[in-house]
Design a protein around this motif. Structure first.
Motif, short mmCIF file in Angstrom:
data_model
loop_
_atom_site.label_atom_id
_atom_site.label_comp_id
_atom_site.label_asym_id
_atom_site.label_seq_id
_atom_site.Cartn_x
_atom_site.Cartn_y
_atom_site.Cartn_z
N LEU A 200 6.32 17.74 11.66
CA LEU A 200 5.90 18.31 12.74
C LEU A 200 7.24 18.70 13.37
O LEU A 200 8.02 17.99 13.70
N GLY A 201 7.41 20.13 13.62
CA GLY A 201 8.77 20.48 14.25
C GLY A 201 8.27 20.67 15.87
O GLY A 201 7.18 20.22 16.17
N ARG A 202 9.40 21.18 16.49
CA ARG A 202 9.05 21.21 17.95
C ARG A 202 7.93 22.13 18.48
O ARG A 202 7.24 21.75 19.27
N SER A 203 7.72 23.15 17.42
CA SER A 203 6.57 24.14 18.16
C SER A 203 5.11 23.55 17.52
O SER A 203 4.08 24.12 17.62
N ASP A 204 5.08 22.58 16.72
CA ASP A 204 4.26 21.96 16.09
C ASP A 204 3.22 20.91 17.01
O ASP A 204 2.04 20.64 16.55
N VAL A 205 3.99 20.28 17.61
CA VAL A 205 3.60 19.06 18.19
C VAL A 205 2.65 19.56 19.65
O VAL A 205 2.94 20.53 20.36
N SER A 206 1.65 18.79 19.70
CA SER A 206 0.82 19.29 21.04
C SER A 206 1.05 18.54 22.33
O SER A 206 0.54 17.51 22.63
N TYR A 207 2.10 19.13 22.89
CA TYR A 207 2.28 18.49 24.24
C TYR A 207 2.54 19.50 25.26
O TYR A 207 2.92 20.89 24.85
N SER A 208 2.46 19.49 26.57
CA SER A 208 2.73 20.50 27.57
C SER A 208 4.33 20.64 27.47
O SER A 208 5.25 19.89 27.31
N THR A 209 4.63 21.89 27.75
CA THR A 209 6.27 22.29 28.11
C THR A 209 6.40 22.27 29.60
O THR A 209 7.74 22.56 29.69
N LYS A 210 5.80 21.77 30.19
CA LYS A 210 6.16 21.63 31.63
C LYS A 210 7.32 20.50 31.71
O LYS A 210 7.35 19.34 30.89
N ALA B 63 10.29 17.12 22.81
CA ALA B 63 11.52 17.06 22.37
C ALA B 63 11.93 15.85 21.31
O ALA B 63 11.19 14.96 21.40
N PRO B 64 12.64 16.03 20.37
CA PRO B 64 13.08 15.31 19.34
C PRO B 64 13.39 13.81 19.68
O PRO B 64 13.31 12.74 19.12
N ILE B 65 13.78 13.86 20.94
CA ILE B 65 14.52 12.23 21.53
C ILE B 65 13.22 11.33 21.92
O ILE B 65 13.17 10.12 21.84
N GLY C 169 8.60 16.60 18.43
CA GLY C 169 8.82 17.32 17.22
C GLY C 169 10.11 16.96 16.29
O GLY C 169 11.08 16.49 17.05
N VAL C 170 10.38 16.91 15.13
CA VAL C 170 11.40 16.70 14.20
C VAL C 170 12.34 17.92 14.17
O VAL C 170 11.92 19.05 14.01
N TYR C 171 13.70 17.67 14.47
CA TYR C 171 14.42 18.59 14.37
C TYR C 171 14.91 18.79 12.94
O TYR C 171 15.46 17.98 12.13
N LYS C 172 14.73 20.12 12.48
CA LYS C 172 14.99 20.43 10.91
C LYS C 172 14.37 19.48 10.10
O LYS C 172 15.20 18.97 9.05
N GLY C 173 13.31 18.89 10.20
CA GLY C 173 12.69 17.99 9.14
C GLY C 173 12.21 18.75 7.76
O GLY C 173 12.38 19.83 7.64
#
Length: 206
Positions: free
Chosen positions: A51-61, A79-81, A86-90
């Motif tokens: 799952l990338g940054r745009s695929d995980v289900s979290y608020s962007t707040k 964030a990946p941290i 979401g995973v960066y360039k997975g």
């Protein structure tokens, strides 16, 4: 080159002349390696996915204020941290297949056949046919012939009774001529080709 032809009961059935440009080449490991890599790459599923940054289900707040907390600056919880972020360039689903010229693939098959002939592990069978699909009869014949890990290549079509009998025997695989490939040939200790298979292979590789 000339080889003896045998029957399933281990009896002799004359001899056959094999084409030197197919069965008499000096096997080259580099050619075989390239063709096997091409085959295995085509067989690789390539279904790996994260799952990338745009695929995980979290608020962007923003998770907490920028200053005054004594901690590092952070924005989204996805964030990946962060754990479950979401995973960066997975890895994403893709095909691992690559191109290999048709003539080179044919050359690889010739070298695989020549490798079995050079080591004495090539057997020519009169015909891979059985009156009834009896696994016990084929298993007994294979044991008497000393076949343990064997690939049997028939003509354009495989005899139904023979294919059914071989299906339940570990270490015996049966393929039609069009299914003959470098990886399966090299993986087995013994290569058995019927007379019909020889004719079809020579017609295919000429």
């Amino acid at each position: 080159m000339k080889l003896d032809v045998i029957k399933l009961d281990a009896g002799k059935s004359g001899s056959i002349e094999l084409a030197d440009d197919i069965f008499g080449l000096e096997p080259r490991a580099d050619i075989l390696h390239r063709v096997v890599r091409w085959q295995r790459a085509r067989m690789q599923a390539g279904t790996h996915s994260t799952l990338g940054r745009s695929d995980v289900s979290y608020s962007t707040k923003k998770i907490y204020r920028q200053k005054g907390t004594g901690g590092a600056r952070h924005g989204s919880k996805g964030a990946p941290i962060f754990r479950h972020g979401g995973v960066y360039k997975g890895p994403t689903p893709r095909s691992h297949a690559h191109d290999l010229p048709k003539k080179f693939r044919a050359l690889g098959l010739k070298h695989a056949l020549s490798a079995k002939a050079a080591t004495g592990n090539l057997v020519i069978l009169e015909a891979a046919e059985m009156a009834s699909a009896k696994t016990s009869l084929l298993a007994k014949a294979a044991k008497e012939l000393g076949w343990k890990r064997v690939l049997i290549i028939d003509g354009a079509d495989v005899n139904d009774n023979f294919a059914l009998a071989a299906r339940n025997i570990e270490g015996i695989d049966v393929l039609p001529t069009m299914g003959a490939n470098v990886y399966d040939i090299l993986k087995r200790d013994t290569l058995v080709i019927t007379k019909a298979g020889i004719e079809a292979l020579e017609a295919r590789l000429k």
